[in-house]
Write an enzyme that holds these catalytic residues in place. Structure first.
Site, short mmCIF file in Angstrom:
data_model
loop_
_atom_site.label_atom_id
_atom_site.label_comp_id
_atom_site.label_asym_id
_atom_site.label_seq_id
_atom_site.Cartn_x
_atom_site.Cartn_y
_atom_site.Cartn_z
CB SER A 59 42.57 35.63 32.64
OG SER A 59 43.02 36.37 33.53
CE LYS A 62 39.87 37.09 35.77
NZ LYS A 62 41.17 37.30 35.02
CB SER A 118 40.63 39.85 32.28
OG SER A 118 40.90 38.74 32.59
#
Length: 273
Positions: A59, A62, A118
């Site tokens: 993640s 992101k 997240s």
């Protein structure tokens, strides 16, 4: 403002010759597989371990999604969450912001929903809207990576979920991204927020999102956690110690709590030098 890291610093840190401090600190044992920590104030490398090895970053992708969105969309834009955004996150077994199809939230709210818990549902909604289409958005992510000098990075989606022929990056490249992202005051504010609430309205239900980075607040002012089985436990972090801004990335650490312990050890060791 302490979060603003100059473009000159990014350029300096990309020079291979500035690794003397990193080699001197190799004796510090850390559990993460790949590590890179820089002193953005001095333009020096404090610690390096397999920093150029290409691996998945989960993640942490992101952060690039947030970076591209900030180059593209006003914070006040309203995005309608689709059923496909929710299905994408559920099908991938990803962490979610708890969004529902039909909700309408601002870009600002979705950035918090993506960065703090997240939420893959939030990242998918943003990527789908501002590609337009996820494929075009991912192309924008890769173009941004090239412009930042991230030579060993390739994205295949907006959230870092595993995919065949998937993404890869390096600890070094992710530090370059962290510095670029933190130059944006909005991303810096989002990344350093411990809790964010969206009150209920006619457009959406109420949401309360908490930062998965337990170093925030107090010990660090960002940036992002990540985990997949392939990537292990990852952490992008930034903190101030003795008037110096330190920016680091851990990839492939051994546990959810281990990554925070590793970050603390690195920050403490850097403060002691």
């Amino acid at each position: 403002m302490r979060l603003l890291i100059t473009a000159v610093t990014v350029a300096v840190l990309s020079v291979a010759g500035l690794t003397t401090t990193a080699h001197a600190e190799r004796a510090l044992k850390v559990s993460a597989a790949e590590v890179y920590l820089v002193d953005a104030t001095e333009g020096t490398v404090r610690f390096a371990k397999r920093e150029t090895r290409r691996v998945p970053v989960a993640s942490l992708a992101k952060v690039m999604t947030a970076y591209v969105v900030r180059k593209t969309a006003p914070l006040s834009d309203v995005v309608t969450v689709s059923a496909s955004d929710v299905r994408h996150a559920v099908a991938g077994g990803a962490t979610r912001a708890g969004l529902r199809a039909g909700e309408r939230l601002t870009v600002r709210d979705l950035l918090y929903g993506m960065m703090l818990p997240s939420g893959a549902d939030a990242s998918q909604a943003l990527a789908r809207t501002y590609g337009p289409g996820v494929r075009r958005f991912v192309a924008r992510m890769n173009a941004a990576a090239r412009s930042l000098g991230m030579r060993d990075t390739w994205y295949v989606n907006a959230d870092g979920l595993p995919r065949p022929g998937g993404d890869h990056s390096t600890a070094r490249d992710q530090v370059l991204l962290a510095q670029a992202a933190l130059r944006d005051p909005v991303i810096a504010q989002v990344a350093g927020t411990a809790r964010y609430a969206v009150p209920k309205s006619k457009a959406h239900r109420s949401h309360v999102w908490r930062n998965t980075n337990e170093l925030v607040p107090g010990e660090a002012f960002g940036v992002k956690t990540g985990y997949t089985k392939a990537a292990g436990h990852c952490l992008m972090f930034a903190a101030e110690r003795d008037g110096h801004v330190l920016v680091g990335v851990l990839l492939g650490d051994t546990g959810e709590k281990a990554r925070f312990r590793t970050a603390r050890r690195l920050l403490d060791a850097s403060a002691a030098t």
